[in-house]
Scaffold this motif. Structure first.
Motif: not given
Length: 144
Positions: A67-79
């Motif tokens: 784990x590097x950085x937290x993700x929160x509601x509404x974040x959009x990520x590239x996987x």
């Protein structure tokens, strides 16, 4: 010649995926990696079921996450999803999860294999077996 980019998919963090601290639950990161792996395989197969015709299916043998950085509601990520083949019966899959600004959120590394569904054993030369089943490895790997 330009290097190919790894396969990637966008995912939006949903409120029901959060833990009691308000950030993405640790298990959901693994689910995001699985989404990318399944979508990559679907694209690479071109809608054909060549692996099933060969009585084969990919199996996950091991998964590790940093784990590097937290993700929160509404974040959009590239996987991202990229397979790396070597010798033997197993291969490696790398998933990286990035925030849209490029910030790394997590790195997932997996060991996988191709299972003969009748014998319930891993097969030799998974790369060759993918190719014979009609899987486009240019979708799954950036290596030539």
């Amino acid at each position: 010649m330009a290097k190919r980019e790894p396969f990637h998919v966008q995912i939006k963090v949903r409120h029901y995926e959060l833990d009691s601290l308000g950030h993405l639950n640790h298990a959901v990161y693994h689910s995001y990696g699985e989404v990318a792996r399944l979508e990559a395989m679907e694209k690479a197969s071109g809608g054909r079921d060549g692996l099933r015709a060969e009585n084969l299916a990919p199996v996950l043998l091991e998964s590790h996450i940093v784990f590097r950085r937290e993700l929160r509601q509404g974040d959009v990520v590239e996987v991202t999803c990229e397979m790396k083949f070597g010798e033997g019966k197993t291969f490696h899959i790398a998933n990286n999860i990035y925030k849209l600004d490029g910030t790394p959120s997590a790195e997932i590394t997996c060991t996988a294999g191709l299972m003969d569904l009748e014998r319930r054993r891993l097969v030799e030369d998974p790369r060759g077996r993918f190719e014979r089943a009609g899987i486009d490895l240019k979708v799954l790997t950036t290596a030539d």
